[in-house]
Design a protein around this motif. Structure first.
Motif, PDB file in Angstrom:
ATOM      1  N   VAL A  54       0.751  -1.105  -0.025  1.00  0.00           N
ATOM      2  CA  VAL A  54       0.072   0.040  -0.065  1.00  0.00           C
ATOM      3  C   VAL A  54       0.828   1.180  -0.087  1.00  0.00           C
ATOM      4  CG1 VAL A  54      -1.808   1.161   1.259  1.00  0.00           C
ATOM      5  CG2 VAL A  54      -1.873  -1.333   1.202  1.00  0.00           C
ATOM      6  N   ASP A  55       0.465   2.284  -0.707  1.00  0.00           N
ATOM      7  CA  ASP A  55       1.187   3.419  -0.801  1.00  0.00           C
ATOM      8  C   ASP A  55       1.249   4.168   0.849  1.00  0.00           C
ATOM      9  OD1 ASP A  55       1.531   3.450  -3.504  1.00  0.00           O
ATOM     10  OD2 ASP A  55      -0.335   4.898  -3.961  1.00  0.00           O
ATOM     11  N   GLY A  56       2.573   4.464   1.216  1.00  0.00           N
ATOM     12  CA  GLY A  56       2.807   4.995   2.719  1.00  0.00           C
ATOM     13  C   GLY A  56       3.050   3.795   3.609  1.00  0.00           C
ATOM     14  N   ASP A  74      -7.417  -2.860   0.967  1.00  0.00           N
ATOM     15  CA  ASP A  74      -6.317  -2.121   1.322  1.00  0.00           C
ATOM     16  C   ASP A  74      -6.117  -1.828   2.885  1.00  0.00           C
ATOM     17  OD1 ASP A  74      -8.168  -0.263   0.954  1.00  0.00           O
ATOM     18  OD2 ASP A  74      -6.609   1.124  -0.084  1.00  0.00           O
ATOM     19  N   LEU A  75      -7.157  -2.091   3.551  1.00  0.00           N
ATOM     20  CA  LEU A  75      -7.090  -1.787   4.942  1.00  0.00           C
ATOM     21  C   LEU A  75      -7.721  -2.908   5.661  1.00  0.00           C
ATOM     22  CD1 LEU A  75      -9.144   1.480   4.695  1.00  0.00           C
ATOM     23  CD2 LEU A  75      -6.719   1.235   4.743  1.00  0.00           C
ATOM     24  N   GLY A  81     -10.770   2.812  12.432  1.00  0.00           N
ATOM     25  CA  GLY A  81      -9.698   3.379  11.776  1.00  0.00           C
ATOM     26  C   GLY A  81      -9.089   2.941  10.635  1.00  0.00           C
ATOM     27  N   ARG A  82      -8.184   3.531  10.170  1.00  0.00           N
ATOM     28  CA  ARG A  82      -7.866   3.098   8.515  1.00  0.00           C
ATOM     29  C   ARG A  82      -6.256   2.832   8.689  1.00  0.00           C
ATOM     30  NH1 ARG A  82     -10.839   4.616   4.482  1.00  0.00           N
ATOM     31  NH2 ARG A  82      -8.980   5.119   3.140  1.00  0.00           N
ATOM     32  N   LYS A  83      -6.260   1.359   9.071  1.00  0.00           N
ATOM     33  CA  LYS A  83      -4.798   0.732   9.018  1.00  0.00           C
ATOM     34  C   LYS A  83      -4.627  -0.262   8.148  1.00  0.00           C
ATOM     35  CE  LYS A  83      -4.511   0.826  14.048  1.00  0.00           C
ATOM     36  NZ  LYS A  83      -4.521   0.148  15.473  1.00  0.00           N
ATOM     37  N   SER A  84      -3.575  -0.282   7.347  1.00  0.00           N
ATOM     38  CA  SER A  84      -3.111  -1.418   6.447  1.00  0.00           C
ATOM     39  C   SER A  84      -2.440  -2.581   7.261  1.00  0.00           C
ATOM     40  CB  SER A  84      -2.207  -0.866   5.288  1.00  0.00           C
ATOM     41  OG  SER A  84      -2.585   0.197   4.529  1.00  0.00           O
TER      42      SER A  84
END
Length: 126
Positions: A54-56, A74-75, A81-84
């Motif tokens: 994932v980007d980042g 992608d999460l 929350g928004r965690k990969s």
């Protein structure tokens, strides 16, 4: 819609198409007892899990049926929350779990619970 409702809609749509095709051949719109309705059954081997970065930072996965991507994750699902995913291995664990449900339960979009994520020891799930 539930899986059973989706399957019923697909079966009905297939029947409508078959009726229309049959009408064009014989002029009679009714199906005969000798007529067959063909449906496509997805071979279990056609479901694959493909991890990606994932980007980042972090990881995600795609679940593909044949060449088409059906799920792009992608999460980490289910958590706030928004965690990969922290690792490729975690992404693959969850992806394979979901793919196996697709194979055995014949569902296009399988559910996964927080408890399952905890049992798989997915980093970032508390």
């Amino acid at each position: 819609m539930t899986t059973k409702q989706i399957a019923l809609v697909a079966l009905l749509a297939t029947g409508v198409v078959a009726c229309k095709e049959n009408k064009g051949h014989s002029g009679d719109s009714k199906l005969k007892s000798t007529d067959t309705i063909s449906t496509t059954v997805m071979p279990e081997g056609d479901i694959t899990v493909v991890p990606f970065q994932v980007d980042g930072g972090g990881w995600g996965f795609d679940i593909k049926i044949g060449p088409k991507t059906r799920i792009h994750q992608d999460l980490i699902p289910v958590i706030l929350g928004r965690k990969s995913f922290a690792t490729k291995e975690d992404a693959l664990k969850v992806g394979e779990n979901m793919a196996e449900k697709m194979r055995t339960q014949h569902t296009a979009f399988p559910d996964i619970t927080r408890r399952e994520l905890l049992e798989m020891h997915i980093a970032g799930v508390e």
